[in-house]
Design a protein around this motif. Structure first.
Motif, short mmCIF file in Angstrom:
data_model
loop_
_atom_site.label_atom_id
_atom_site.label_comp_id
_atom_site.label_asym_id
_atom_site.label_seq_id
_atom_site.Cartn_x
_atom_site.Cartn_y
_atom_site.Cartn_z
N LEU A 71 44.96 31.91 30.63
CA LEU A 71 44.28 33.20 30.42
C LEU A 71 42.81 33.13 30.82
CD1 LEU A 71 45.86 34.36 27.04
CD2 LEU A 71 46.21 35.36 29.31
N THR A 72 42.16 32.01 30.53
CA THR A 72 40.76 31.85 30.92
C THR A 72 40.63 31.81 32.44
OG1 THR A 72 40.35 30.63 28.88
CG2 THR A 72 38.70 30.42 30.62
N CYS A 96 38.52 34.45 34.72
CA CYS A 96 37.48 34.02 35.66
C CYS A 96 37.73 34.57 37.06
CB CYS A 96 37.40 32.49 35.71
SG CYS A 96 36.65 31.76 34.24
N VAL A 97 38.98 34.56 37.49
CA VAL A 97 39.30 35.09 38.82
C VAL A 97 39.01 36.59 38.88
CG1 VAL A 97 41.21 35.57 40.41
CG2 VAL A 97 40.97 33.30 39.40
N ILE A 98 39.34 37.32 37.82
CA ILE A 98 39.05 38.76 37.78
C ILE A 98 37.54 39.00 37.78
CG2 ILE A 98 39.22 40.83 36.32
CD1 ILE A 98 42.02 39.82 35.51
N ILE A 148 34.32 27.29 39.78
CA ILE A 148 34.61 25.95 39.25
C ILE A 148 35.33 26.07 37.91
CG2 ILE A 148 33.53 23.87 38.28
CD1 ILE A 148 31.40 24.15 40.52
N ALA A 149 34.87 26.97 37.06
CA ALA A 149 35.52 27.17 35.76
C ALA A 149 36.96 27.64 35.94
CB ALA A 149 34.73 28.16 34.91
N ALA A 150 37.19 28.55 36.90
CA ALA A 150 38.54 29.05 37.14
C ALA A 150 39.46 27.93 37.63
CB ALA A 150 38.50 30.19 38.16
N VAL A 151 38.97 27.12 38.56
CA VAL A 151 39.79 26.02 39.09
C VAL A 151 40.08 25.00 37.99
CG1 VAL A 151 39.77 24.06 40.70
CG2 VAL A 151 39.06 26.32 41.47
#
Length: 126
Positions: free
Chosen positions: A20-21, A25-27, A56-59
């Motif tokens: 979900l995080t 982040c992608v959105i 970076i957080a999304a990956v």
């Protein structure tokens, strides 16, 4: 609570939180890039640093979600493990747990019986 006594999340809950995080982040990246394109600040230094950090957080979150997902045992593996625990395939976890309570009561009684107050009167205490 888990076996170690702390109340941490299990792997499935952590996996869902990471997933979900990552989606959030992608959105957020998509929304920020869309707004930056509209007002012409897409190639500003602050916007690039921001998008890279959120990327970076999304990956990171997506990778951890995938790792936890791959580590989950399948339903067939869980059923095979349960059947392999006992020769006849019956579940004895509750019987083991009830038997352990009786064992701990015996240990407590034994410990109480061997305190210094119960020592024989022939012991020299100086």
């Amino acid at each position: 609570m888990n076996k170690s006594g702390d109340s941490s999340m299990n792997d499935r809950s952590r996996m869902m939180l990471y997933a979900l995080t990552a989606v959030a982040c992608v959105i957020w990246i998509w929304q920020s890039a869309k707004e930056a394109m509209a007002d012409g600040t897409m190639i500003s230094t602050s916007n690039i640093i921001f998008l890279v950090c959120i990327g970076i957080a999304a990956v990171y979150c997506a990778a951890n979600a995938l790792i936890l997902w791959w580590r989950q045992p399948s339903k067939e593996d869980a059923e095979n493990d349960d059947a392999a625990d006992t020769p006849d395939g019956t579940d004895t976890d509750t019987a083991d747990a009830e038997g352990s309570e009786d064992d701990t009561d015996d240990d407590v009684e034994t410990d109480v019986a061997t305190t210094d107050a119960d020592a024989s009167p022939t012991t020299n205490r100086q």
